[in-house]
Design a protein around this motif. Structure first.
Motif, PDB file in Angstrom:
ATOM      1  N   ARG A  64      -0.160  -7.701  11.228  1.00  0.00           N
ATOM      2  CA  ARG A  64      -1.190  -7.495  10.203  1.00  0.00           C
ATOM      3  C   ARG A  64      -0.989  -6.163   9.495  1.00  0.00           C
ATOM      4  O   ARG A  64      -1.133  -6.054   8.279  1.00  0.00           O
ATOM      5  N   ASN A  65      -0.632  -5.120  10.259  1.00  0.00           N
ATOM      6  CA  ASN A  65      -0.420  -3.801   9.655  1.00  0.00           C
ATOM      7  C   ASN A  65       0.754  -3.816   8.687  1.00  0.00           C
ATOM      8  O   ASN A  65       0.692  -3.225   7.614  1.00  0.00           O
ATOM      9  N   VAL A  66       1.849  -4.491   9.071  1.00  0.00           N
ATOM     10  CA  VAL A  66       3.015  -4.567   8.191  1.00  0.00           C
ATOM     11  C   VAL A  66       2.648  -5.284   6.900  1.00  0.00           C
ATOM     12  O   VAL A  66       3.009  -4.847   5.799  1.00  0.00           O
ATOM     13  N   GLU A  67       1.914  -6.380   7.023  1.00  0.00           N
ATOM     14  CA  GLU A  67       1.493  -7.127   5.841  1.00  0.00           C
ATOM     15  C   GLU A  67       0.595  -6.279   4.955  1.00  0.00           C
ATOM     16  O   GLU A  67       0.737  -6.263   3.725  1.00  0.00           O
ATOM     17  N   ASN A  68      -0.298  -5.525   5.554  1.00  0.00           N
ATOM     18  CA  ASN A  68      -1.213  -4.675   4.798  1.00  0.00           C
ATOM     19  C   ASN A  68      -0.446  -3.543   4.114  1.00  0.00           C
ATOM     20  O   ASN A  68      -0.758  -3.176   2.978  1.00  0.00           O
ATOM     21  N   LYS A  71       1.098  -4.736   1.020  1.00  0.00           N
ATOM     22  CA  LYS A  71       0.112  -4.959  -0.037  1.00  0.00           C
ATOM     23  C   LYS A  71      -0.172  -3.660  -0.799  1.00  0.00           C
ATOM     24  O   LYS A  71      -0.308  -3.661  -2.013  1.00  0.00           O
ATOM     25  N   PHE A  72      -0.233  -2.531  -0.089  1.00  0.00           N
ATOM     26  CA  PHE A  72      -0.602  -1.260  -0.711  1.00  0.00           C
ATOM     27  C   PHE A  72       0.598  -0.340  -0.944  1.00  0.00           C
ATOM     28  O   PHE A  72       0.443   0.853  -1.119  1.00  0.00           O
ATOM     29  N   LYS A  73       1.813  -0.910  -0.954  1.00  0.00           N
ATOM     30  CA  LYS A  73       3.023  -0.117  -1.131  1.00  0.00           C
ATOM     31  C   LYS A  73       3.117   0.387  -2.571  1.00  0.00           C
ATOM     32  O   LYS A  73       2.816  -0.338  -3.513  1.00  0.00           O
ATOM     33  N   LYS A  74       3.572   1.639  -2.747  1.00  0.00           N
ATOM     34  CA  LYS A  74       3.721   2.206  -4.080  1.00  0.00           C
ATOM     35  C   LYS A  74       4.984   1.651  -4.732  1.00  0.00           C
ATOM     36  O   LYS A  74       5.981   1.432  -4.059  1.00  0.00           O
ATOM     37  N   PRO A  75       4.965   1.461  -6.053  1.00  0.00           N
ATOM     38  CA  PRO A  75       6.178   1.005  -6.727  1.00  0.00           C
ATOM     39  C   PRO A  75       7.250   2.089  -6.675  1.00  0.00           C
ATOM     40  O   PRO A  75       6.954   3.280  -6.710  1.00  0.00           O
ATOM     41  N   THR A  76       8.536   1.659  -6.623  1.00  0.00           N
ATOM     42  CA  THR A  76       9.608   2.632  -6.407  1.00  0.00           C
ATOM     43  C   THR A  76      10.518   2.847  -7.602  1.00  0.00           C
ATOM     44  O   THR A  76      11.511   3.537  -7.493  1.00  0.00           O
TER      45      THR A  76
END
Length: 130
Positions: A64-68, A71-76
């Motif tokens: 669940r943490n990896v999926e979350n 979801k909130f990852k910054k664009p690179t």
């Protein structure tokens, strides 16, 4: 109270009573051998099952943490090529220019260190300067 003990002379059923009691004791002892053992104060439930459930819960939580995080990852920025993942800020561009100049100066210095000198040409240069 005292109970009168039966004697063989008073009743004729003493041998039959003993045989019955022995058969009853033998029957009860064999029945106890097949019954589950009872232990005082010990739970029949194993702690291994509980720990396995906790491990499964932790694995699910990690997923669940990896999926979350995705979801909130910054664009690179750029995905491919030489500056992969770096932004195109003014500071990064200025540093790139400085690094390129430093690389060129270093390459020129190393080229002068390892240049070969022809002894005949060196003698001709010295004669020409004098």
């Amino acid at each position: 109270r005292r109970y009168a003990r039966a004697t063989p002379s008073s009743t004729g059923h003493t041998g039959d009573m003993r045989t019955f009691l022995l058969a009853l004791v033998a029957l009860l002892s064999t029945a106890a051998a097949f019954a589950p053992a009872r232990t005082a104060g010990v739970s029949t439930r194993s702690s291994t099952i509980t720990m396995a459930c906790r491990l499964n819960a932790k694995k699910e939580k990690r997923a669940r943490n990896v999926e979350n995080m995705r979801k909130f990852k910054k664009p690179t920025g750029k995905k491919f090529g030489p500056g992969k993942g770096k932004g195109n800020s003014a500071k990064a561009s200025a540093m790139g220019v400085k690094r390129a100049a430093a690389r060129e100066a270093e390459a020129n210095f190393v080229a002068t260190l390892f240049s070969s000198v022809d002894p005949d040409a060196a003698a001709a240069d010295e004669g020409a300067t004098k």
